[in-house]
Enzyme design. Structure first.
Site, short mmCIF file in Angstrom:
data_model
loop_
_atom_site.label_atom_id
_atom_site.label_comp_id
_atom_site.label_asym_id
_atom_site.label_seq_id
_atom_site.Cartn_x
_atom_site.Cartn_y
_atom_site.Cartn_z
N GLU A 81 0.89 -1.21 0.06
CA GLU A 81 0.15 0.06 -0.07
C GLU A 81 0.87 1.30 -0.09
O GLU A 81 2.20 0.96 0.57
CB GLU A 81 -0.74 -0.12 1.14
CG GLU A 81 -1.01 1.32 2.27
CD GLU A 81 -1.61 0.93 3.54
OE1 GLU A 81 -2.62 1.74 3.76
OE2 GLU A 81 -1.49 -0.14 4.12
N ASP A 191 14.32 -4.42 13.77
CA ASP A 191 15.45 -3.47 13.11
C ASP A 191 15.06 -2.20 13.08
O ASP A 191 14.84 -1.44 12.12
CB ASP A 191 15.51 -3.97 11.56
CG ASP A 191 16.87 -3.31 10.96
OD1 ASP A 191 17.88 -2.77 11.82
OD2 ASP A 191 17.23 -3.51 9.79
P1 ADP Z 1 14.95 -0.54 1.63
O1 ADP Z 1 14.24 -1.94 1.75
O2 ADP Z 1 15.86 -0.33 0.41
O3 ADP Z 1 15.98 0.13 2.67
P2 ADP Z 1 13.14 1.26 2.44
O4 ADP Z 1 11.88 0.14 2.79
O5 ADP Z 1 13.60 1.97 3.17
O6 ADP Z 1 13.65 0.64 1.24
O7 ADP Z 1 12.04 2.30 1.34
C1 ADP Z 1 12.80 3.14 0.45
C2 ADP Z 1 12.13 4.47 0.59
O8 ADP Z 1 10.66 4.21 0.36
C3 ADP Z 1 12.12 5.09 1.82
O9 ADP Z 1 12.52 6.59 1.61
C4 ADP Z 1 10.88 4.84 2.50
O10 ADP Z 1 10.62 6.27 3.21
C5 ADP Z 1 10.04 4.94 1.23
N1 ADP Z 1 8.81 4.00 1.44
C6 ADP Z 1 8.72 2.76 1.93
N2 ADP Z 1 7.65 2.06 2.16
C7 ADP Z 1 6.81 3.02 1.71
C8 ADP Z 1 5.21 2.96 1.23
N3 ADP Z 1 4.58 1.75 1.52
N4 ADP Z 1 4.78 3.91 0.84
C9 ADP Z 1 5.53 5.16 0.33
N5 ADP Z 1 6.78 5.23 0.68
C10 ADP Z 1 7.50 3.98 1.10
#
Ligand code: ADP
Length: 283
Positions: A81, A191
């Site tokens: 989402e 984490d």
């Molecule tokens: P990684 O697995 O490479 O660490 P992240 O989960 O940190 O990636 O996500 C990358 C970027 O996308 C981050 O800036 C985060 O804030 C944003 N992000 C993560 N999940 C969502 C989401 N469900 N909706 C919008 N933005 C998201």
């Protein structure tokens, strides 16, 4: 039909440290979030999705809904989402502390089926790039020794001389002098550093990118204090719902040790000093 066949437009989102992230617009005009990596990384997304679903099942704190995960010939993916950014609510940190405490207190039944909750998780997952072993155990101290410290120490062995190895072996043998068994296993994010928190569409803190397992709730608190701290309002609100032991501060560095060993294994010798400083505190 898979969501990947319904992409009308995609736009890169920057900020993650492992995967590529995307904002996708689908053929029906809706927006979703997607992370991608090479096809052989599909297991990472499968594990992430199991963690997100376990946390979401507690219905206590903002967790993005998993829409799909899988792989094509060219890439593996996880579709969630899309969290549209909003302004933070006034009591953002208090609410975050309270909701995390509620997640820690939620019954552990969901992932264990009819069996009593254990420490660990029904499947292994990853902490950063490293495999995280989650073999269920009835004892927290045994779990933390065998599934957390020992595998990281084996991977990091080349950094240590015989005197350091001796100290680690002493620490492992005496771990129950320093750690306590919690009342019951708590579902952990696993984490919880600031990069894995995001203000969601409701203006509250949502948590992402987990390495979930059942363990001692102090693990998540310690992770919020590894490289920086959250505002004190977070900890006092947490404490009201799930009291923090006065002895937590004495155990915190032992919980940091696992993450720092993982950093040593992933990023190299710049973490050696922090690892051995903690070792000297306890052994
Ligand atoms: P990684 O697995 O490479 O660490 P992240 O989960 O940190 O990636 O996500 C990358 C970027 O996308 C981050 O800036 C985060 O804030 C944003 N992000 C993560 N999940 C969502 C989401 N469900 N909706 C919008 N933005 C998201």
């Amino acid at each position: 039909m898979s969501i990947v066949d319904r992409i009308a437009r995609r736009e890169r989102i920057y900020g993650g440290d492992i995967n590529k992230a995307w904002r996708l617009e689908l053929d029906d005009g809706s927006t979703v979030f997607m992370k991608t990596n090479s096809p052989e990384k599909a297991a990472y997304f499968e594990a992430e999705s199991a963690g997100l679903e376990a946390m979401r099942a507690t219905d206590t704190i903002g967790i993005p809904k998993v829409l799909e995960h899988g792989k094509t010939e060219d890439y593996s993916y996880l579709i969630l989402e899309f969290l549209k950014p909003a302004n933070r609510i006034k009591d953002y940190w208090e609410t975050f502390g309270r909701e995390l405490a509620l997640m820690h207190k939620a019954s552990g039944g969901a992932v264990w089926g009819k069996s009593p909750a254990m420490f660990g998780f029904p499947s292994d997952n990853f902490i950063g790039h490293t495999k995280q072993i989650n073999t269920p155990s009835k004892s927290w101290v045994d779990f933390y020794r065998e599934c957390r410290l020992v595998p990281q120490l084996k991977m990091a062995d080349r950094y240590f001389d015989s005197s350091i190895r001796k100290k680690f072996s002493h620490l492992l043998d005496n771990l129950s002098d320093y750690l306590e068994e919690p009342e019951s296993p708590a579902l952990l994010h696993g984490d919880l550093w600031s990069g894995n928190m995001l203000c969601g569409p409701d203006g509250k803190a949502w948590i992402l990118d987990p390495a979930c397992y059942y363990g001692h709730p102090e693990v998540d608190l310690a992770m919020t204090q590894l490289f920086s701290q959250l505002p004190s309002a977070f900890y006092s609100a947490y404490n009201e719902v799930n009291p923090i032991s006065p002895e937590y501060a004495e155990r915190r560095d032992l919980y940091h040790l696992y993450q720092l060993l993982n950093h040593l294994n992933m990023f190299g010798s710049s973490y050696y000093g922090e690892v051995t400083a903690i070792l000297d505190e306890y052994a």
